[in-house]
Design an enzyme around this catalytic site. Sequence first.
Site, mmCIF file in Angstrom:
data_model
loop_
_atom_site.group_PDB
_atom_site.id
_atom_site.type_symbol
_atom_site.label_atom_id
_atom_site.label_comp_id
_atom_site.label_asym_id
_atom_site.label_seq_id
_atom_site.Cartn_x
_atom_site.Cartn_y
_atom_site.Cartn_z
ATOM 1 N N SER A 250 0.842 -1.196 0.000
ATOM 2 C CA SER A 250 0.000 0.000 0.000
ATOM 3 C C SER A 250 0.878 1.249 0.000
ATOM 4 O O SER A 250 2.110 1.154 0.034
ATOM 5 C CB SER A 250 -0.883 0.009 1.240
ATOM 6 O OG SER A 250 -0.090 0.308 2.373
ATOM 7 N N LYS A 251 0.220 2.392 0.009
ATOM 8 C CA LYS A 251 0.944 3.673 -0.005
ATOM 9 C C LYS A 251 1.944 3.742 1.144
ATOM 10 O O LYS A 251 2.977 4.375 1.039
ATOM 11 C CB LYS A 251 -0.054 4.827 0.118
ATOM 12 C CG LYS A 251 -0.819 5.092 -1.152
ATOM 13 C CD LYS A 251 -1.065 6.598 -1.347
ATOM 14 C CE LYS A 251 -1.645 6.890 -2.703
ATOM 15 N NZ LYS A 251 -3.062 6.495 -2.844
ATOM 16 N N ARG A 252 1.592 3.090 2.248
ATOM 17 C CA ARG A 252 2.487 3.129 3.407
ATOM 18 C C ARG A 252 3.851 2.486 3.106
ATOM 19 O O ARG A 252 4.815 2.722 3.794
ATOM 20 C CB ARG A 252 1.836 2.443 4.606
ATOM 21 C CG ARG A 252 1.201 3.446 5.565
ATOM 22 C CD ARG A 252 0.295 2.769 6.541
ATOM 23 N NE ARG A 252 -0.926 2.324 5.879
ATOM 24 C CZ ARG A 252 -1.456 1.105 5.969
ATOM 25 N NH1 ARG A 252 -0.874 0.196 6.702
ATOM 26 N NH2 ARG A 252 -2.564 0.807 5.331
ATOM 27 N N ASP A 253 3.912 1.653 2.074
ATOM 28 C CA ASP A 253 5.184 1.026 1.732
ATOM 29 C C ASP A 253 6.044 1.944 0.868
ATOM 30 O O ASP A 253 7.075 1.520 0.345
ATOM 31 C CB ASP A 253 4.930 -0.308 1.024
ATOM 32 C CG ASP A 253 4.226 -1.287 1.942
ATOM 33 O OD1 ASP A 253 4.807 -1.616 2.989
ATOM 34 O OD2 ASP A 253 3.083 -1.685 1.641
ATOM 35 N N GLY A 254 5.608 3.179 0.714
ATOM 36 C CA GLY A 254 6.465 4.163 0.049
ATOM 37 C C GLY A 254 6.133 4.364 -1.406
ATOM 38 O O GLY A 254 6.005 5.483 -1.853
#
Length: 479
Positions: A250-254
């Site tokens: 997801s976006k949290r993975d950069g």
Amino acid sequence: MTVRVRIAPSPTGNLHIGTARTAVFNWLFARHEGGQFILRIEDTDEERSKPEFTENILSGLRWLGMDWDEGPFFQSQRLDLYRQAIQTLLDKGRAYRAYDTPAELDAMREAQKAKNQAPRYDNRHRDLTPDQQADFEAEGRPAVIRFKIDDSRTITWNDLVRGPVTWQASDLGGDMVVARASSASTIGQPLYNLAVVVDDIDMAITHVIRGEDHIANTAKQILLYEALGAAVPAFAHTPLILNQTGQKLSKRDGVTSISDFQNMGFVAPALANYMTLLGWSAPDAAEQFTLDEAAQQFSFDRVNKAGAKFDWDKLDWLNSQYLHSMEPAALLKLAQPYLKNAGYALTDADHSWLLPLVALLGPSLTRLTDIVEQSRFFFTETVDFTDDAKAQVQLDGVAAVLEGVLTELTETSPVTTDDLKALVNNVTKAQGVKKGLVMKSMRAALMGALQGPDLMDSWLILRQRGFDVARLKGALALT
Ligand code: GLU
């Protein structure tokens, strides 16, 4: 039968890695089968769809090398077709207008929650009488159009990735909304599941290949195919892409979009190659291949059911393989935007030294962005010295060596690395020192560091730039 597959991204964000990987599998299958790959933009969500996202999706697919045979088709231009299909469902008694208000629907869900039941529409407006319908219309209530779902049905299909899949229609949440904001005489905005099925029928899609997050939609869509009297295509649900901890990437993975990967310095053939490995493996266990090579071997037998873990090390490794084997002219073309972004001034006239520069640095790059740091000292006339480089030029005898080199440079005008090697030999002999001392001191003087790319090649480039004499003088000033 000609195989026809499609990728159907929604332009509500940039081209996502998951969508791109699904596109890769569609493309590989189409090319393997000699079939067609169709691009359809699912832009019926007016609020969230944006032209710049469509542009990003098209350019991302092109960049990755996934040419499409038909399209892009835009769902927003095909609304009449969907409305016709909804009218057909209404005419056949397979759909109806429901007039529930949001407050009524909320109350229904609350009551279900209180009884620990899963939320679902209880089909309460399925059999309204004409009078009831007229009353709701008179009240000015807008309608949605719901497709009847027969709760007694069991839906099965033989998924090309997952094998037999079974769904109970009773788990599909009750009669399904296929159009919003309608009235007794009009059909409002058609919704996703309906539009997809109408398009897949109209475009004669034979295989629907998409992410496993669509499995519940597939069950609903099969019922729509049947109701519309159309043949049901084959389905293949590809595994999710997971991060290192096993969660959906997801976006949290950069990074999530293809343009993020591009900005990070990955090259298209490496990323396309890597995405192919996200869930598929070649029969010969090869890991490096072009999309065309993968297409020759592609089959769903070798697509995993389990989620595919995203492995940055493998992507970096593949990227470096592509960069290391690239022709300097091609590499320079790819590297230039990164150099320009870094603020390095470049002109076409610089190609005479930029080409040898990328030839020199190419083999040590993992990502294109690495070239920015690795080439920094070729862009400035002078250079800062590391402590150990400074200590090196301050060693006994080094000043004389550097002066000897400066003299030779003006007297012999070297233009090749062989000339420079000869020059080093002359100075070594004349000064009566070890060659290692001369080499190490020259590296320190020219690069301001004791590590770096090949000394002679670097020196020649600095010479072409007209920087080597200034660097030597700068080093001498430290002695
Ligand atoms: N528009 C859907 C999505 O972006 C794809 C639907 C499909 O492939 O059927 O997830």
